[in-house]
Design an enzyme around this catalytic site. Structure first.
Site, PDB file in Angstrom:
ATOM      1  N   ARG A   1       0.826  -1.221   0.000  1.00 40.01           N
ATOM      2  CA  ARG A   1       0.000   0.000   0.000  1.00 40.01           C
ATOM      3  C   ARG A   1       0.856   1.265   0.000  1.00 40.01           C
ATOM      4  NH1 ARG A   1      -5.398  -1.753   3.503  1.00 40.01           N
ATOM      5  NH2 ARG A   1      -6.149  -3.145   1.866  1.00 40.01           N
TER       6      ARG A   1
ATOM      7  N   ASP B   1      12.709 -15.234  16.561  1.00 35.87           N
ATOM      8  CA  ASP B   1      13.959 -15.395  17.324  1.00 35.87           C
ATOM      9  C   ASP B   1      14.528 -14.062  17.819  1.00 35.87           C
ATOM     10  OD1 ASP B   1      13.679 -18.047  16.667  1.00 35.87           O
ATOM     11  OD2 ASP B   1      15.120 -17.972  15.019  1.00 35.87           O
TER      12      ASP B   1
ATOM     13  N   GLY C   1      13.879 -20.291  19.322  1.00 38.13           N
ATOM     14  CA  GLY C   1      14.931 -19.280  19.348  1.00 38.13           C
ATOM     15  C   GLY C   1      16.173 -19.703  18.596  1.00 38.13           C
TER      16      GLY C   1
ATOM     17  N   ARG D   1       5.039 -19.910  16.412  1.00 37.52           N
ATOM     18  CA  ARG D   1       5.225 -19.208  15.133  1.00 37.52           C
ATOM     19  C   ARG D   1       3.912 -18.746  14.512  1.00 37.52           C
ATOM     20  NH1 ARG D   1       9.894 -22.010  12.150  1.00 37.52           N
ATOM     21  NH2 ARG D   1       8.385 -22.496  10.548  1.00 37.52           N
TER      22      ARG D   1
HETATM   23  O1  F6P Z   1      13.821 -19.117  12.997  1.00 39.28           O
HETATM   24  C1  F6P Z   1      12.560 -19.372  13.489  1.00 39.28           C
HETATM   25  C2  F6P Z   1      12.479 -20.780  13.995  1.00 39.28           C
HETATM   26  O2  F6P Z   1      11.156 -21.012  14.435  1.00 39.28           O
HETATM   27  C3  F6P Z   1      13.474 -21.136  15.113  1.00 39.28           C
HETATM   28  O3  F6P Z   1      13.070 -20.647  16.353  1.00 39.28           O
HETATM   29  C4  F6P Z   1      13.493 -22.629  14.990  1.00 39.28           C
HETATM   30  O4  F6P Z   1      14.697 -23.174  15.510  1.00 39.28           O
HETATM   31  C5  F6P Z   1      13.413 -22.838  13.508  1.00 39.28           C
HETATM   32  O5  F6P Z   1      12.775 -21.695  12.972  1.00 39.28           O
HETATM   33  C6  F6P Z   1      12.664 -24.055  13.045  1.00 39.28           C
HETATM   34  O6  F6P Z   1      12.828 -24.142  11.665  1.00 39.28           O
HETATM   35  P1  F6P Z   1      11.950 -25.035  10.692  1.00 39.28           P
HETATM   36  O7  F6P Z   1      10.676 -24.282  10.439  1.00 39.28           O
HETATM   37  O8  F6P Z   1      12.773 -25.133   9.455  1.00 39.28           O
HETATM   38  O9  F6P Z   1      11.707 -26.336  11.371  1.00 39.28           O
END
Ligand code: F6P
Length: 320
Positions: free
Chosen positions: A25, A128, A171, A253
Site C-alpha cells: 500500500r 527469534d 529461538g 510461530r
Molecule cells: O527461525 C525461526 C524458527 O522457528 C526457530 O526458532 C526454529 O529453531 C526454527 O525456525 C525451526 O525451523 P523449521 O521451520 O525449518 O523447522
C-alpha cells in the site's frame, strides 16, 4: 525506481502479512508497481510471481503466517540458484526488492546483491529476535505472548502437582525469546545458549526453592541449550522431585499478530520504501532506542546481536 517486489523467506513470523500489506500500500501510494514472489527464494528461482495491489492485500493485517508462502530454499545456497534468482528479477524488470525474514534471508540477500544490481532492503521478521540492527523483530512480541500464555497455564498444573516443569521455547541458537518469556512468567530458572549452564547449579536452585517452601518451579529453556529431555531426567534423578518437560514448538510461530507486531510491520515497511526511493545502500530497517533506523545489509549479516544479560539477573532477583 518504478517496480519493486516483495518476498517472505525462512521461518514465518506473525506480522509478515501486515508487512506485505504495508509495503504494497505504501509502495503503490508512492507511485510504485508492486510484485510478490511466492515461496521465498524458491519463487525467485522459479519465477513464481504475482502482482500485489492495495485491494489484493486487504483483510490480512490480522492474519498469522504469510499469504506469499515461505520456504527454506537449499538451491539458494548455490551460486547457480542465486544467478537464476537474479535473472528472474531482471526479467520482471524489478528495481527494488523487499526481503521480509530473518538472518538466513538476509545472508541470502547479501549473496544475491553480488549477482544483481537490484536494490535490496530487509525487513526483520522472525520470532527469534536475533537480527543485528534492530532491538525487536516483527513476530517476536506475538511469539513471546503466545509462550507466556502457555506457561501461565503450565504454572497452574505445576503448582497443583507440586512439580518442576522445563518449558522449552524456540529461538534457534539464541536466547532472546527464552530470556524475555522467562522473566515475564516469573521463571525460577532461565537457560539460554549464551550462558553455559551447570546442572548442579540448577539442582541447587530447585533444592533451595523446595527448602523455602516453593514446591513447584518453572525452568524456561531455549531450544539452543541442547537436550532438554536428558536434563529433565537428570533433574528428576538428582532432586527426587517430579520433573516434566513441555516443548512449546511451532504454536509459537503462528496466530494473530499482536498490536506491537503489526505496528512494527507498518513502520518498518514505511522505512523500507523510503530506503528504496531515496537510493540508499542495501539495508536492513530496524528499531533502535525507539527510532526507526537502517543498518547496512552486510553489516547486519556479519554482526552478532548481543543478548542483554541484565534481563537474566533481573529475572533471578524477581524469582526469589
Ligand atoms: O527461525 C525461526 C524458527 O522457528 C526457530 O526458532 C526454529 O529453531 C526454527 O525456525 C525451526 O525451523 P523449521 O521451520 O525449518 O523447522
Amino acid at each position: 525506481m518504478k517496480r519493486i517486489a516483495v518476498v517472505t523467506s525462512g521461518g514465518d513470523a506473525p506480522g509478515m502479512n501486515a508487512a506485505i500489506r504495508a509495503v504494497t500500500r505504501i509502495g503503490c501510494s508512492r507511485g510504485l508497481e508492486v510484485l510478490g514472489f511466492e515461496r521465498g527464494w524458491e519463487g525467485l528461482i522459479a519465477n513464481m510471481v504475482r502482482p500485489l495491489t492495495p485491494r489484493s492485500v486487504g483483510g490480512i493485517i490480522n492474519l498469522g503466517g504469510t499469504i506469499l508462502l515461505t520456504s527454506r530454499c537449499l538451491d539458494f545456497k548455490k551460486r547457480e540458484g542465486i544467478r537464476k534468482a537474479a535473472a528472474t528479477l531482471a526479467k520482471n524488470r524489478v528495481d527494488g526488492l523487499v526481503v521480509i525474514g530473518g538472518n538466513g534471508s538476509f545472508a541470502g540477500s547479501c549473496e544475491l546483491a553480488k549477482e544483481s544490481d537490484v536494490r535490496i532492503v530487509g525487513i526483520p521478521a522472525t520470532i527469534d529476535n536475533d537480527v543485528y540492527g534492530t532491538d525487536e523483530t516483527i513476530g517476536f512480541d506475538t511469539a513471546a505472548n503466545t509462550a507466556v500464555d502457555e506457561i501461565d497455564k503450565i504454572r497452574d498444573t505445576a503448582i497443583s502437582h507440586e512439580r518442576v516443569f522445563i518449558v522449552e521455547v524456540m529461538g534457534r541458537t539464541r536466547g532472546f525469546l527464552a530470556a524475555a518469556v522467562g522473566l515475564t512468567v516469573g521463571a525460577e530458572v532461565i537457560l539460554v545458549p549464551e550462558v553455559p549452564y551447570s546442572k548442579d547449579k540448577v539442582v541447587q536452585v530447585l533444592e533451595e526453592n523446595a527448602a523455602k517452601g516453593k514446591k513447584s518451579s518453572i525452568i524456561v529453556a531455549a531450544e539452543g541449550i541442547g537436550d532438554t529431555r536428558k536434563l529433565a531426567r537428570e533433574l528428576e534423578e538428582e532432586t527426587g522431585s517430579e520433573v516434566r518437560l513441555s516443548i512449546l514448538g511451532y504454536a509459537q510461530r503462528g496466530g494473530t499478530p499482536t498490536m506491537r507486531s503489526r505496528l512494527l510491520a507498518s513502520m518498518f515497511s514505511n522505512k523500507a520504501i523510503d530506503v528504496l526511493l531515496d537510493g540508499q545502500e542495501n539495508s536492513v530497517v530496524g528499531l533502535q532506542n525507539g527510532n526507526i533506523t537502517t543498518t547496512e545489509l552486510e553489516k547486519s549479516c556479519r554482526t552478532k546481536k548481543e543478548l542483554n544479560l541484565d534481563l537474566l539477573q533481573l529475572a533471578q532477583v524477581l524469582a526469589t
